[in-house]
Design a protein around this motif. Structure first.
Motif: not given
Length: 884
Positions: A541, A543, A554, A608-610, A673-677
């Motif tokens: 992630a 982070e 990353y 990020g999506r958040d 697994q990929r993050d949505d950016v």
């Protein structure tokens, strides 16, 4: 014979305007008003009732021409922006991709298995025909292309040109005489790049090949030439497809240094091999090709870390009859009305020329209203003087209607013009956000490839597979390889090798030597050691990580497996240097001014999506903080975009947002697994925001009743009406001479609260007073009394009785010239008059008509008595411009 698109003498904007179909309504409405002005001007000249509007007709025509020209310019500008963005993104994305290829060839040429195979062939040519050795190296080639799928063939040549081994078994070439071989053996650069016909790939008219020499283990002699064959047309197709929608008429081509088309998004319109003429200076030109006219522009690459594609440019074209279909204001569809109104009121985007248009339109409207008002006053004062009083009244009414229609049409056209400017800005933000996320996706694709390929390094596999602890000599070997990799691939802050227990055994960055012997505890470590095969990898992630000094980044990792088996013996972790790399990506896509510098106060963000910020160019926004804008910017599907206007930091901003979509194998997310950016681009539209209530008051329609004289029948009294400080006042028409423009008022030294200046009127210097302080319960603001205020304010010239003293009063806005029944006029009650009041009488409202306001009649005689002898400035020299 090759076709060539010929440039020709360029037509002007008038020619282009014929293709701007969205302007047809504005053109038609303005033409209708032109015709009305022509007729009314002709009729007005036949009368002597103040109805000659020839001067205003000329002003209208001039402003209408300016307005239409600006509308055409903005449509042309947006079309150029659309074409230029497509061309610029195409060539810059390709440049970044090919830059990565220059690193690939340099590193792969040092591969120990390739070197071992080639060196053995030099010493004993029979060794290269060993099926087992050939199959083993072919398997390695296959692994490489499975990771770096931008290549379709890998070829290994002897120094004399014989093909020792190649991945593509369908390529019939067994030897080459290409000069590339000599260049690769002799070059001082880190690679050789060719894009031309080559006997290495006889079926491809223009292959793109990267080559470099393979040196012997002792580094004393070249033993082979390694060639990587790039999927050029496939990559161009992917770039073009991401930029040109199925319903878009735009065609993107790549031209070589001679103007030859080497790639095309539509080979039916522009086949490979035809010659086009590039457009200089990022301009936009009309070109003709195969009997059709196109709007065209050319973009050269900005380069990337010193690399530039070999003399290529991107050339975008669109058929002229479709060139302005995307020049409307579709980007404004989702903008809330109050936000759009606020931006139109406060925007800093508009040039002085654009800002002047509504001011000039308002001035024309004021002059027209004043002309009609004066005409009615003139008829009231001396109805027998007009050659045809009845017709004059009708003509004045029509002039008033035309004036109101002019105001409406100008307001609509000006709003369309301003909306076009804002729409172009939103489009630019959306385009740059899409470019940013495409750069990010491609970058992370490369990172996924790197970790998987480097995990297959023979040295890593051999040493980590040995039982027991790694000795100093083995660690030195591992460290040396890691450092050589990191020197070529500078986007990483560190490369780490760890064994099957997660313990770090080697690092590329000496500053991180304290990690040696320590066990990694991150969540991605255990999954890395359990990956199914060499195609899979893990991505952490985004982070904070202790491997990156506690900053967010990353980390990509892949399993290191034992030689000749699938057994995990450790892993490799590559730490992305996120802070400068993300910042560089965002800096590169910021909207620019004509001098190349970023638009002031514009900034870009990865989030990020958040909604939490991952990286930004804005120094006042910290990573990890949430972006407080609408969720619609973040609730997007893969590859979707959204644009809108927001209020952020006390300003209106145009914002474009695009969700990551991935690239090639990195798109699917099946191997990790990929993050949505998201990428977001913010561009300021104003220096502040406008208060909603104030804007509503400003935009509240004011009744323009100057167009017609209200008729009430016999026994009527003609009253010339106007507004002062928000109240409705009137003066008997026989005491009014006319209204004149406020611009002729000359300010004087302070003579008290009431005198605001002097007016040269028909050769006579008249004092002008501001009655507002005498009428209002509180003192008007200084801004209202400023003589230079040009708005809707007027000066009404009065006389006290026939041939009595003349003076002027400052009013805010003209209203109607009304004929009031004498029975509705009541003298001011004595209890309300102390002898100093300016009020002469009151007009009772008509209940049946729903009228609630009281019309207050003022008396010029009372004004004179209240003020005493008005001072006449003896030293004042009148302006050469004299009010009529």
């Amino acid at each position: 014979m090759r076709k060539r698109a010929h440039a020709r003498p360029q037509p002007g904007l008038d020619y282009l305007a014929g293709f701007m179909h969205s302007l047809a309504e504005d053109r038609a409405r303005l033409a209708e008003i032109r015709a009305a002005y022509d007729q009314l001007s002709l009729l007005g000249q036949l009368l002597s009732a103040g109805t000659d509007i020839s001067a205003m007709r000329g002003e209208f025509n001039r402003q209408a021409d300016i307005l239409l020209e600006q509308l055409v310019r903005e449509q042309h500008k947006k079309a150029l922006l659309h074409l230029g963005a497509a061309a610029g993104i195409a060539v810059d994305v390709l440049t970044r991709n090919l830059f990565e290829r220059t690193a690939d060839i340099g590193f792969l040429a040092t591969d120990s298995e390739i070197r071992r195979f080639a060196e053995a062939g030099c010493d004993d040519p029979r060794r290269t025909s060993d099926p087992f050795a050939s199959m083993k190296l072919l398997s390695r080639f296959t692994e490489y292309v499975e990771k770096y799928s931008v290549y379709h063939n890998i070829m290994l040549l002897s120094p004399s040109g014989e093909v020792l081994l190649q991945l593509d078994g369908n390529n019939p070439v067994s030897a080459s005489q290409d000069r590339l071989i000599g260049e690769a053996l002799a070059t001082d650069a880190g690679y050789v790049e060719i894009f031309r016909p080559s006997d290495l790939l006889p079926g491809d008219p223009s292959p793109l090949i990267y080559a470099y020499r393979v040196m012997s283990e002792d580094g004393t002699r070249p033993v082979a030439i390694l060639c990587l064959c790039f999927r050029f047309q496939d990559e161009c197709r992917r770039i073009f497809d991401s930029l040109v929608a199925p319903d878009d008429w735009t065609v993107i081509t790549l031209l070589d240094a001679t103007g030859r088309v080497i790639a095309s998004s539509d080979t039916n319109q522009f086949p490979l091999g035809v010659t086009l003429e590039a457009v200089a200076d990022d301009a936009c030109r009309i070109v003709r090709f195969a009997g059709r006219e196109y709007l065209a522009t050319t973009r050269r690459t900005h380069g990337y870390q010193g690399y530039r594609v070999p003399g290529w440019v991107a050339h975008a074209l669109t058929p002229l009859n479709h060139a302005f279909e995307s020049s409307g204001c579709e980007e404004l569809a989702m903008v809330p009305d109050d936000f759009l109104a606020g931006v139109l009121e406060t925007s800093t985007l508009f040039s002085p020329e654009l800002k002047a248009i509504p001011r000039e339109a308002a001035r024309i409207q004021d002059e027209l209203n004043r002309s009609v008002w004066n005409g009615h006053v003139w008829l009231c004062r001396d109805p027998d003087a007009a050659q045809n009083a009845g017709f004059a009244k009708i003509l004045l009414r029509e002039i008033g209607h035309t004036g109101e229609h002019t105001r409406t049409v100008f307001a609509s056209a000006i709003a369309n013009l301003y909306k076009a400017v804002i729409s172009s800005t939103l489009f630019d933000c959306g385009t740059q956000a899409a470019l940013a996320i495409d750069i990010l996706d491609r970058n992370l694709y490369e990172r996924a490839n790197d970790c998987r390929w480097w995990a297959l390094t023979p040295c890593f596999r051999e040493i980590l597979a040995q039982p027991g602890n790694i000795d100093a000599g083995q660690r030195a070997r591992l460290t040396d390889v890691l450092r050589r990799i990191n020197a070529l691939y500078t986007v990483y802050s560190n490369l780490m090798l760890f064994d099957g227990s997660g313990k770090v055994v080697a690092v590329s960055n000496p500053a991180d030597n304290d990690w040696l012997g320590r066990r990694l505890e991150a969540a991605w470590v255990r999954p890395t050691l359990n990956l199914a095969d060499t195609q899979h990898y893990t991505q952490s992630a985004f982070e904070p990580s202790p491997l990156y000094d506690g900053r967010p980044t990353y980390i990509h990792a892949a399993t290191v497996r034992a030689p000749d088996s699938n057994e995990p013996v450790g892993g490799i972790a590559i730490v992305f240097d996120a802070e400068p790399q993300f910042r560089a990506m965002l800096d590169d896509i910021l909207p620019r001014q004509t001098d190349g510098s970023p638009v002031p106060d514009t900034f870009a963000v990865f989030a990020g999506r958040d909604g939490r910020v991952m990286a930004t160019t804005a120094p006042h926004i910290e990573a990890g903080t949430p972006l407080l804008i609408g969720s619609e910017f973040f609730n997007l599907g893969r590859g979707e975009s959204f644009t809108n206007i927001v209020i952020f930091d006390g300003r209106y901003y145009a914002v474009g947002s695009t969700m990551s979509a991935g690239y090639r194998e990195y798109r699917s997310g099946e191997t990790a697994q990929r993050d949505d950016v998201l990428a977001l681009v913010f561009r300021p539209l104003s220096a502040g925001i406008v208060d909603g209530e104030r804007l509503a008051r400003q935009r509240m329609p004011v009744a323009q009743q100057t167009a017609a004289k209200r008729q009430t029948g016999a026994n009527g009294v003609d009253i010339a009406c106007f507004h002062i400080a928000g109240n409705w006042y009137g003066i008997r028409a026989e005491q009014v001479i006319e209204a004149v423009a406020c611009e002729h008022l000359t300010p004087l030294p302070d003579h008290g609260n009431n005198l605001c200046g002097c007016l040269m009127y028909r050769g006579e210097a008249l004092s002008v007073i501001d009655p507002a302080p005498l009428l209002a319960s509180r003192t008007p603001s200084p801004e209202r009394r400023r003589a230079g205020d040009r708005g809707q304010r007027q000066i009404v010239v009065l006389e006290s009785g026939r041939n009595g003293p003349r003076f002027g009063i400052l009013i805010d806005q003209l209203a109607a010239v009304s004929e009031i029944p004498a029975g509705r006029i009541e003298a001011l009650p004595e209890m309300m008059s102390d002898g100093t009041s300016l009020i002469d009488a009151l007009v009772k409202p008509i209940d049946e008509a729903g009228e609630r306001r009281i019309l207050i009649l003022l008396s010029p005689e009372r004004m004179l008595r209240r003020l005493g002898c008005l001072p006449t400035p003896s030293a004042w020299q009148p302006d050469t411009q004299t009010a009529r």
